[in-house]
Design a protein around this motif. Structure first.
Motif, PDB file in Angstrom:
ATOM      1  N   TYR A 185      -5.338  -2.517   9.750  1.00 62.52           N
ATOM      2  CA  TYR A 185      -5.095  -3.611   8.812  1.00 62.52           C
ATOM      3  C   TYR A 185      -3.707  -3.503   8.204  1.00 62.52           C
ATOM      4  CZ  TYR A 185     -10.100  -4.431   9.196  1.00 62.52           C
ATOM      5  OH  TYR A 185     -11.355  -4.697   9.681  1.00 62.52           O
ATOM      6  N   GLU A 186      -2.955  -4.556   8.360  1.00 56.18           N
ATOM      7  CA  GLU A 186      -1.574  -4.580   7.871  1.00 56.18           C
ATOM      8  C   GLU A 186      -1.508  -4.417   6.359  1.00 56.18           C
ATOM      9  OE1 GLU A 186       2.183  -7.739   7.814  1.00 56.18           O
ATOM     10  OE2 GLU A 186       0.602  -7.948   9.318  1.00 56.18           O
ATOM     11  N   LYS A 187      -2.524  -4.914   5.654  1.00 56.48           N
ATOM     12  CA  LYS A 187      -2.495  -4.853   4.194  1.00 56.48           C
ATOM     13  C   LYS A 187      -2.946  -3.503   3.647  1.00 56.48           C
ATOM     14  CE  LYS A 187      -2.767  -9.818   3.370  1.00 56.48           C
ATOM     15  NZ  LYS A 187      -3.526 -10.933   2.769  1.00 56.48           N
ATOM     16  N   VAL A 223      -1.571  -0.091   3.329  1.00 58.76           N
ATOM     17  CA  VAL A 223      -0.211   0.436   3.500  1.00 58.76           C
ATOM     18  C   VAL A 223      -0.158   1.961   3.524  1.00 58.76           C
ATOM     19  CG1 VAL A 223       0.838  -1.618   2.491  1.00 58.76           C
ATOM     20  CG2 VAL A 223       0.238   0.303   1.005  1.00 58.76           C
ATOM     21  N   GLU A 241      -4.521   2.764   0.077  1.00 59.00           N
ATOM     22  CA  GLU A 241      -3.617   1.931  -0.717  1.00 59.00           C
ATOM     23  C   GLU A 241      -3.393   0.603  -0.011  1.00 59.00           C
ATOM     24  OE1 GLU A 241       0.926   1.941  -2.593  1.00 59.00           O
ATOM     25  OE2 GLU A 241       0.048   3.806  -1.796  1.00 59.00           O
ATOM     26  N   PHE A 242      -3.576  -0.478  -0.741  1.00 59.58           N
ATOM     27  CA  PHE A 242      -3.440  -1.830  -0.211  1.00 59.58           C
ATOM     28  C   PHE A 242      -2.193  -2.496  -0.791  1.00 59.58           C
ATOM     29  CE2 PHE A 242      -7.749  -0.726   0.503  1.00 59.58           C
ATOM     30  CZ  PHE A 242      -8.260  -1.534   1.518  1.00 59.58           C
ATOM     31  N   SER A 243      -1.743  -3.525  -0.132  1.00 60.72           N
ATOM     32  CA  SER A 243      -0.621  -4.313  -0.652  1.00 60.72           C
ATOM     33  C   SER A 243      -1.099  -5.386  -1.620  1.00 60.72           C
ATOM     34  CB  SER A 243       0.148  -4.960   0.504  1.00 60.72           C
ATOM     35  OG  SER A 243      -0.697  -5.819   1.261  1.00 60.72           O
ATOM     36  N   ILE A 244      -2.395  -5.443  -1.840  1.00 60.95           N
ATOM     37  CA  ILE A 244      -3.000  -6.412  -2.754  1.00 60.95           C
ATOM     38  C   ILE A 244      -3.971  -5.676  -3.680  1.00 60.95           C
ATOM     39  CG2 ILE A 244      -2.798  -8.341  -1.132  1.00 60.95           C
ATOM     40  CD1 ILE A 244      -5.799  -7.889  -0.491  1.00 60.95           C
ATOM     41  N   ASN A 278      -4.531  -1.224  -6.856  1.00 62.21           N
ATOM     42  CA  ASN A 278      -4.479  -1.507  -5.423  1.00 62.21           C
ATOM     43  C   ASN A 278      -4.911  -0.345  -4.529  1.00 62.21           C
ATOM     44  OD1 ASN A 278      -2.155  -0.013  -6.118  1.00 62.21           O
ATOM     45  ND2 ASN A 278      -1.037  -0.785  -4.336  1.00 62.21           N
TER      46      ASN A 278
END
Length: 396
Positions: free
Chosen positions: A325-327, A329, A341-344, A366
């Motif tokens: 998943y790109e989101k 990170v 850790e997510f970008s959102i 996040n």
């Protein structure tokens, strides 16, 4: 009361310092929690890294029940056998020498800070010493613990805090050295930053801190409230790194739900004298019996070995998930303390997973935090992912 009545009365009578989820939890079994309506939840929170042995462990329950029928409390003007036994087992498991039992992790931090200040006062004959803490750290919410918590979000409404605190960057030894002065009496650090985002320390950093403290006659304090008690795959995280502190704080899984913490000292740091520190409830027979039984069960249930095995499996699975998943990170963690850790923001992910029977928590806005009971199996990891991944597919 039904679910709605419990929540309404909770909002009416409890101080609103928590934004609670609309769940009324009723009981637990193993790695599962059940709400008041009978719905089952796979728990990857463990009461925020507390319920290491899982829910409704019969041996643990019986030990507490037996102590209730004997003596719950007596005060620290007297000895009691359960707390002496718990202290002995804790010393043997940690490699430290002395124990002071508290009621919580925050209180353990307070005792550790007082220990450092008393040590420096006895050494130098004057007060006004300083303590170095880390940016993005979390040590608790009392004024002393908050003062060494490196996050303005927690601190700002309550300033001025205690003076003499300097902040350095985690995993940056040169940053720490730059903060050392002739007033420095202690350095406090989490071997794995929890609330700060699940950041494990490097061995080089902790060994560097140990050498620096030895050179300057500074006390090294490890906060193992969340990352200790087997969670990293050794009984205490310091053992994973081969670095013993002068003072160490523990809590959370030490009582597996019974409110008990402790700070541990080596002989050098055993500076507190009669009258310097105290607690009404800390180390009473009830919590002593709980902690003593927890330490026994860690051995008989081979908890640390299970963390090593299942922790490696969880690490592998979360790494693979992060790559999909790109989101997502970053993935960080060790043993059975991990973070994605997510970008959102992750709030919607937590809520949706909860609806589908999985309890997760965050570390910051996040980061998903994974701190399950230490008895989980590889199958439990697979079951967790079977719930989480459809949520990610839907929301990312």
């Amino acid at each position: 009361m039904n679910k709605q009545e419990v929540m309404e009365q909770g909002e009416k009578y409890l101080l609103h310092t928590y934004n609670r989820y609309p769940l009324v939890l009723d009981h637990g079994e193993g790695v599962y929690l059940y709400d008041s309506e009978g719905k089952k939840y796979l728990d990857f929170c463990a009461g925020i890294a507390v319920f290491a042995l899982g829910y409704n462990n019969k041996e643990f329950n019986e030990a507490i029940k037996a102590q209730v029928d004997r003596l719950i409390h007596c005060s620290n003007y007297f000895y009691n056998e359960p707390s002496v036994e718990a202290a002995r087992k804790l010393v043997e498991a940690s490699g430290m020498q002395k124990v002071f039992f508290t009621n919580s992790g925050t209180e353990s931090i307070e005792g550790a800070l007082k220990t450092a200040l008393r040590y420096a006062y006895d050494r130098d004959g004057w007060n006004g010493h300083e303590i170095i803490a880390m940016n993005h750290s979390f040590h608790g919410r009392s004024l002393g613990a908050l003062s060494v918590t490196g996050n303005a979000h927690y601190q700002d409404p309550f300033k001025p805090l205690i003076s003499g605190i300097r902040f350095a960057d985690f995993n940056d030894l040169e940053s720490v050295k730059a903060q050392v002065t002739e007033k420095t009496c202690a350095i406090i650090v989490e071997p794995v930053q929890g609330e700060g985002g699940i950041y494990p320390a490097t061995e080089e950093f902790l060994r560097g801190l140990r050498a620096l403290c030895d050179e300057k006659d500074i006390l090294l304090i490890f906060d193992e409230i969340q990352c200790g008690m087997g969670r990293t795959g050794t009984m205490f995280a310091c053992q994973r790194y081969g670095v013993l502190p002068d003072v160490m704080t523990v809590a959370k899984a030490l009582g597996c739900g019974v409110p008990v913490g402790a700070f541990l000292c080596n002989e050098k740091a055993s500076a507190l004298k009669p009258g310097d520190h105290g607690t009404t409830y800390g180390g009473n027979p009830l919590v002593g019996a709980a902690a003593s039984k927890v330490l026994d069960l860690y051995q008989s249930m081979h908890i640390v070995e299970n963390v090593q095995k299942v922790g490696a499996y969880l690490d592998q699975k979360l790494t693979a998930l992060a790559e999909k998943y790109e989101k997502i990170v970053a993935h960080r963690g060790v043993g059975l303390i991990h973070g994605l850790e997510f970008s959102i923001p992750v709030g919607d992910i937590i809520v949706e997973a909860q609806k589908r029977g999985l309890i997760l928590i965050n570390a910051g806005t996040n980061i998903l935090r994974f701190v399950p009971p230490l008895i989980i199996t590889e199958q439990d990891v697979d079951d967790m992912l079977a719930i989480l991944e459809p949520v990610l597919q839907e929301l990312l």
